[in-house]
Each structure stands twice: as C-alpha cells, then as structure tokens.
Write an enzyme that holds these catalytic residues in place. Structure first.
Site, mmCIF file in Angstrom:
data_model
loop_
_atom_site.group_PDB
_atom_site.id
_atom_site.type_symbol
_atom_site.label_atom_id
_atom_site.label_comp_id
_atom_site.label_asym_id
_atom_site.label_seq_id
_atom_site.Cartn_x
_atom_site.Cartn_y
_atom_site.Cartn_z
ATOM 1 N N MET A 85 0.824 -1.207 0.000
ATOM 2 C CA MET A 85 0.000 0.000 0.000
ATOM 3 C C MET A 85 0.863 1.264 0.000
ATOM 4 S SD MET A 85 -2.871 -1.306 2.745
ATOM 5 C CE MET A 85 -3.881 0.174 2.652
ATOM 6 N N HIS A 86 0.220 2.389 -0.254
ATOM 7 C CA HIS A 86 0.760 3.746 -0.069
ATOM 8 C C HIS A 86 1.726 4.228 -1.148
ATOM 9 C CE1 HIS A 86 -0.936 2.869 3.797
ATOM 10 N NE2 HIS A 86 0.085 2.153 4.205
ATOM 11 N N ASP A 242 -2.673 -5.082 0.505
ATOM 12 C CA ASP A 242 -2.279 -6.386 1.037
ATOM 13 C C ASP A 242 -2.877 -6.690 2.407
ATOM 14 O OD1 ASP A 242 -0.695 -4.534 2.386
ATOM 15 O OD2 ASP A 242 1.207 -5.405 1.742
#
Length: 487
Positions: A85-86, A242
């Site tokens: 992520m991110h 995830d």
C-alpha cells in the site's frame, strides 16, 4: 491430481510485494501452483525508498511464465490483485511513468505531514489516521516542492497493484482499501475527499476510479495477453491492499475477527462493520475492500524485515537467523530496537532508527539473532496495547505472511502479546489467496458472505509465561522512550 482440476474454474491471485511478486493459481480453496519473482528496493538518499514500476510488471510476467510451466493459464477465469500500500505511482497524460514509485517505508515527506495537519486539522478523522510520511498524499506535497517540473506533468496517480492492473486491462482504477491508505479517502463516506486532495497539492481528477474489491474493473487486453500468456478478455477485479486481501484469505471480513501479518512490514488487523477512528494512537481506521466493512489496524513498518536485514549482514539465511535465535542463551540476549525505517504504530515516529543495546564481549551471533527475533514480537506487543480494550475479547489472532512459517517466532509473539496465535495451511500466501477469492466473488462463484468463511487451523501457538521475556519487553520500551528524541 492437477490434471483432474484443469476443467474446474481457476483463479489467479497476483500480489505485488516489496521484496517479491507472488502469483498463485487456485480453485479458490487450494493453491495448485505458485511462483515468486524477486524485487529490489532503491535508496538513493537516506530515508528514501523507491522501486521502478516497470520492475513490478517484469516480475509479474516472470512469475506467470513459471506458473505456466506447471499449469495451463488458459484455464484461468478471473484475476484478483493485491499489493503493497501507499506507494505513489505517477503517470503523465500518456500513462507513462514519470519517476520511480515512492514506497510505503519512505520518510522524505516528514515536514509535509506537519504542514498537512496544520492546513487540515481534521485530517485524522477524515482519513482514519494522522499524517505520516509513508502515506501517499504527503509524497505529492514533497513532489510539488522538490520536483516541481515532474509534479507539473502528473495526469494520473495509481497505487502499486493498480499499475499492474493498468498493464493488464488498461483502466485507471483502485479499490477502497488501497485508496484508504493514501489519506485522500474519506473513510466514512468511502469516496475521495476533495479537501484532502486540495490540501496536498493533488488535483482530484488525477485520482483513479473507486471500486469494491470484488468488482470487475477491466479485462486482459491483447497486449497484456501477448506479454503474459494469459488469454485475452479474462476479467480482472479491483482486489485490495495487502492488509485487506490478507484479511479476505482468513475470512476476516466479518466484525470481530483479527490477525497478524508478518511480511516485510507487520500489521495487527481487526475487522468491523463501522468506522471508528483512533488517530491519537496511530491505529489506522480504514475502509475494507468489501462493502459496508471497515477495519482497525496497527501498522509496523519493520515487521519481519529486521530478520532479513540481519541475515544479509551475517551472510546467512532468514531461517538460519531463527535457528541461531532458538539456540541462544536467553539470559545473555541484548535488546534490539527494530526501527530500520522509523516506525508508524504506535509511535508515529519517522526519525527513530534501529540499534542494539547491552552488547557484551561475550555476545555472539546467536544472541544478536535472538534479540532481533524478540524485537519483532515486541512490536506486536506494542500494537496490542495500542488497541486498548477493543481487542480484549478476540479469542485468537490468525497469522499470515512469510514470518508465519516460524513456530519459534509465533510462540514469542503469543507470549509477548498474551494472545493465542493460529496458523492456517498456506498462510504465507495470504494476500494472493485473498485476491483470488475476490476474483471468484466477482464472477459470482462466491458470495460476499462466503468471503467470511475461515480456513481450518493447522497449528496453535499459546502464550508461555516467561518473566525474563517480560522484563526484556519492559527494557525494550524504556529504551525507545530514552532514545526517541535523539536525531
């Protein structure tokens, strides 16, 4: 056995990790084939962490080629995506990548987080967590300030798994769980926040279409088919970040179910059916990848990464680190702070770094290994404490991720957290399996309620009373408090 299953409906789960891309071929229950392709992280300056999005696609194609040597890709009926992520994947008007992706464990935008909190004081309530440099939005503020020419060319922003989605089906789309980790999502309404975008040097129209994880967002294009061997036209669902896809693999879509994830990063995740922000403790309150569900999560930047780091320094494998740790004399173990890239939950501290304390002339490799393994367990003890009473009634925590292969580590985590830990078969493939289950749901082969089915428990790990371990946990916490103001 595989030959008997070729006529069944098969799904592909693709997980874009930080250290590798993992692809699994499954009927939605059993993993019939899998492959991984390694990735590397570049750090051009202290605190920077980047990857080339093209490397993700190359690794995906490599893993698919390996899978195709065992099973026919022609039998796949749908694809689900999962990923780290991110990460900020920045594209121009022609959908070309503008620069290396800035990853979740990058700390360059620390000053921008403070500026965002000042400009939009309610950001923690809107986005479910206070600003930290690993999130996507502060990275755009940094881009506007430090790389204005590149920032001026941005036309689209994607997250890592969604770049692979673009390569597969050509659409600009993401799911709400991955969007939740950007700081641009209004968690309560599950839509993009114009205020958050405008406060972070981001044009709202740069952001991708939002979908739930089981929704079909495109079909494999001819170009992707030529590059991967996948049949043209296979539907691709949005998938999830995830953490959320790992939850789907364990049935943690229903309220009151929780798990720990032991990948490069670490998570403590508890599902719910309402939005309950707790930004002061840096407990993330995010939209789930399935409709009408949210979750709370403590996110530790270092997870099992310190084990791999020490293995690299000693020139041994991660398994060797665990074996040496088991053989160590627990009365001669130093304390290790595992904050190689700062920490998120529960400290919200991008500046703290890792280090050993209490080294002696007699300290050996086994003692170092034990200290690092214990530190991973201690991060989960801190995470459990950050949840307060909301986690008290959970009967157990399931475990997934590569670190879940180690019974020794899971027993230490159970003892440090005073929580019973469960391990399911195939737990190391969690996010990829969750992505595949979302693909099955997208085709109608599974219902949303089916996603709440929990896999059978293969092993249980119970807490062991250990006063010496409790004392080292106390010293570990004191060491952080003593050192946190050093820069």
């Amino acid at each position: 056995m595989l030959a008997l299953t070729y006529g069944c409906i098969m799904y592909l789960g693709i997980d874009i990790g930080t250290s590798a891309v993992k692809v699994i071929y499954t009927d939605g229950t059993a993993i019939l084939a899998s492959a991984t392709a390694d990735l590397t992280v570049q750090s051009r300056r202290p605190g920077w962490s980047e990857q080339d999005p093209g490397a993700w696609w190359t690794a995906t194609c490599t893993a698919l080629t390996e899978v195709s040597a065992t099973v026919p890709l022609s039998s796949i009926t749908a694809i689900g995506l999962s990923g780290q992520m991110h990460g900020a994947v920045l594209l121009d008007a022609h959908q070309a990548v503008l620069r290396p992706a800035i990853l979740w464990n990058d700390s360059r935008a620390t000053d921008d987080c403070a500026a965002l909190h000042t400009a939009l004081p309610e950001i923690g309530t809107i986005a479910g967590v206070l600003p930290l440099p690993g999130f996507t939005a502060p990275k755009l503020m940094w881009m506007a300030r430090e790389e204005p020419d590149t920032h001026a060319r941005i036309a689209h922003i994607l997250l890592p798994k969604d770049y692979i989605g673009l390569c597969l089906h050509g659409a600009l789309a993401t799911d709400r769980s991955d969007a939740a980790g950007t700081l641009w999502l209004d968690q309560a309404t599950r839509g993009w926040s114009v205020d958050a975008a405008q406060a972070t040097s981001t044009e709202p129209h740069w952001l991708p279409h939002l979908a739930d994880g089981h929704e079909i967002v495109g079909q494999v294009t001819q170009q992707a088919a030529d590059q991967t061997g996948l049949p043209k036209g296979i539907p691709v669902v949005a998938g999830g970040g995830d953490a959320a896809t790992g939850a789907v693999s364990l049935g943690a879509t229903e309220p009151g179910r929780g798990f720990i994830s032991l990948g490069t990063s670490g998570q403590l995740f508890v599902a719910g059916d309402a939005y309950h922000p707790n930004p002061a403790k840096f407990v993330h309150a995010f939209a789930h990848t399935v409709p009408n569900r949210w979750y709370q999560m403590a996110a530790m930047l270092n997870g099992a990464r310190p084990i791999a780091w020490l293995a690299g320094q000693l020139g041994i494998s991660a398994g060797d680190v665990v074996a040496l740790a088991e053989a160590a004399d627990p009365t001669r173990v130093p304390i290790f702070l595992p904050y190689l890239t700062g920490e998120r939950s529960p400290h919200g501290d991008p500046h703290i770094r890792a280090g050993f304390f209490g080294l002696e002339d007699s300290t050996d490799r086994a003692g170092l290994c034990r200290a690092v393994i214990e530190a991973v367990a201690f991060t989960f003890a801190d995470a459990v404490d950050s949840f307060g009473e909301t986690i008290t009634d959970l009967p157990h925590l399931a475990a997934l991720g590569g670190g879940s292969k180690s019974p020794f580590l899971l027993t230490l985590i159970a003892s440090a957290t005073d929580k019973r830990i469960a391990r399911t078969a195939g737990s190391d493939a969690g996010p990829a399996m969750g992505a595949a289950r979302l693909a099955a749901c997208g085709l109608g082969a599974m219902s949303l309620s089916d996603l709440g089915q929990q896999p059978k428990i293969a092993d249980w790990f119970d807490p062991i009373a250990d006063p010496a371990l409790e004392d080292r946990l106390r010293r570990y916490r004191m060491l952080y408090l003593t050192l946190k103001d050093l820069r």
